[in-house]
Design a protein around this motif. Sequence first.
Motif, short mmCIF file in Angstrom:
data_model
loop_
_atom_site.label_atom_id
_atom_site.label_comp_id
_atom_site.label_asym_id
_atom_site.label_seq_id
_atom_site.Cartn_x
_atom_site.Cartn_y
_atom_site.Cartn_z
N UNK A 26 97.92 49.34 -31.66
CA UNK A 26 96.90 49.33 -31.54
C UNK A 26 95.87 50.04 -32.22
N UNK A 27 94.30 49.36 -32.10
CA UNK A 27 93.62 50.47 -33.09
C UNK A 27 93.24 51.56 -33.45
N UNK A 28 93.24 52.40 -34.42
CA UNK A 28 92.63 53.87 -34.74
C UNK A 28 91.81 54.05 -35.53
N UNK A 29 90.69 55.49 -34.98
CA UNK A 29 89.90 55.80 -36.01
C UNK A 29 89.58 57.49 -36.17
N UNK A 30 89.59 57.81 -37.29
CA UNK A 30 88.72 59.13 -37.57
C UNK A 30 87.37 59.26 -38.23
N UNK A 31 86.90 59.95 -36.94
CA UNK A 31 85.59 59.97 -37.31
C UNK A 31 85.58 61.56 -38.44
N UNK A 32 84.62 62.10 -39.77
CA UNK A 32 85.15 63.55 -39.80
C UNK A 32 83.32 63.71 -39.74
N UNK A 33 83.24 65.50 -39.34
CA UNK A 33 81.97 65.63 -39.08
C UNK A 33 81.93 66.80 -40.10
N UNK A 34 80.55 66.80 -40.71
CA UNK A 34 80.31 68.56 -41.25
C UNK A 34 78.77 68.99 -41.20
N UNK A 35 79.16 70.26 -41.16
CA UNK A 35 78.29 71.31 -40.56
C UNK A 35 77.94 72.12 -41.97
N UNK A 36 77.42 72.54 -42.39
CA UNK A 36 77.19 73.51 -43.91
C UNK A 36 76.59 74.68 -43.20
N UNK A 37 76.92 76.07 -44.16
CA UNK A 37 76.30 77.33 -43.27
C UNK A 37 75.53 76.59 -43.52
N UNK A 38 75.20 77.26 -42.14
CA UNK A 38 73.06 77.18 -41.67
C UNK A 38 72.55 75.96 -41.22
N UNK A 39 73.53 75.07 -41.08
CA UNK A 39 72.91 73.76 -40.80
C UNK A 39 72.64 74.01 -39.23
N UNK A 40 71.98 72.79 -38.65
CA UNK A 40 71.10 72.84 -37.36
C UNK A 40 71.64 71.87 -36.89
N UNK A 41 72.46 70.73 -37.62
CA UNK A 41 73.45 69.59 -37.05
C UNK A 41 74.38 69.53 -37.73
N UNK A 42 75.01 68.62 -36.47
CA UNK A 42 76.62 68.31 -37.50
C UNK A 42 76.26 66.65 -37.94
N UNK A 43 75.93 66.06 -39.30
CA UNK A 43 76.16 65.12 -39.47
C UNK A 43 77.67 64.60 -39.83
N UNK A 44 77.66 63.07 -39.51
CA UNK A 44 79.26 62.65 -39.60
C UNK A 44 79.29 62.07 -41.07
N UNK A 45 80.10 62.23 -41.58
CA UNK A 45 80.43 61.98 -42.95
C UNK A 45 80.98 60.69 -43.51
#
Length: 415
Positions: A384-403
């Motif tokens: 199988x293939x596995x994937x991990x996506x990492x999201x970051x939302x700093x304090x006060x930020x308005x959206x979740x970015x993928x870093x």
Amino acid sequence: MNTILSSICFLWVTFSIAQVQEEVLPPNYIKSIIFKGNGNVSGNPVLQLGESISLEFDDIIGDEANYYYKIEHFNYDWTPSELKKSEYLNGFDNVRISNYNNSYNTLQGYTHYNLTFPNKDTKSLKLSGNYMLKILNENEELVFSRKFMVYKPIAQVKLDIKRSRDLKYINSRQVVNFSINSPDFLIRNPESTIKVIITKNHNLKSAIHNITPQYTIGNELIYKYDQETSFLAGNEYLQFDSKDIRSTTLDIGRIELNELYNHFLFADRSRATEPYTYNPDINGQFVIRTLQGENPSIEAEYVWTHFKLQNYDPLDGGELHLFGAFNNFELDETTLMKYNKTSGIYENTLLIKQGFYNYKYVLLNKDGSLDEGFISGNFDVTENEYQVLVYFRDLGARYDQIIGFGNASSLNISN
């Protein structure tokens, strides 16, 4: 006062739940949706910021209908982000798909549509994060939608695929251990600012969410859970290849021509109690191809493909379904295997474009849960293939970015 407060809370919760966006399934006249980034994986693609993405689909009505596309940005939990379109999109959308061609020399006529962006209208995406591509008709009605994810490579993600440490599951589960390293990017309060999604074979519907890091070493976040990040391993997918529409194969036992070609696959049977056999697959994906033409996009035929399954185990109110990327791992009435009392076999027939397809049978329990190994079995050595996506939302930020994004295969699984 308590009644009023309760009503307000109920309305707020209802509104919050209603905001979560799910993909809209295409109608039965939209076929062969291929949605991918730079790789060969179709479904819910993951691409690096700046890379291109493409969508192809067929309308088997074949009347050159007008279709339009929109792109929307979403948070980690697929609720709409607070961003305006101009903040995440350079250019504009709500544009007609102008690249289309009618099928050539096929029994089933269809119009093939192709969309790629960036393009002259949609020049680029400015931000990372969750996105949804929506296809609308000329009456501005939503026809179907697909999710995709865009990441900016700020953090490094390393994966290790392990067998379960629980002896009960050591032969049936695969565990995803991973670490997130950001030497040039300071992550403050990772327990609250970092979120991850873990997927198997690019299937968002079975993803694992909301896993917090176990501990940190400097700027490195360590995730070495066992059950919390484990997946039932499943088995290799079954397959058939219809590229030569007039010839039987090891998988296609009989061919008939009525108004369209009919391919009758050999009957499948349960593999849950049989020994594991390695049979290389493409992890549920499909590839459109034909030997009868030079351009499969418009020269491949549509074929009535007949599936048969022998199963003698009780379903306890559940349903057997076909499963694969050919319809983005969705289960609905079209994928339902129906029991034929005369033959004693579960059967289904789908109108499928010529090509190479992976598929398997899964059990949809009456409580809505999915048992992927009911027919196929679960074997720890399955690839199988596995994937991990990492999201970051700093304090006060308005959206979740993928870093960060990382992937790995279980081909070299270890203890």
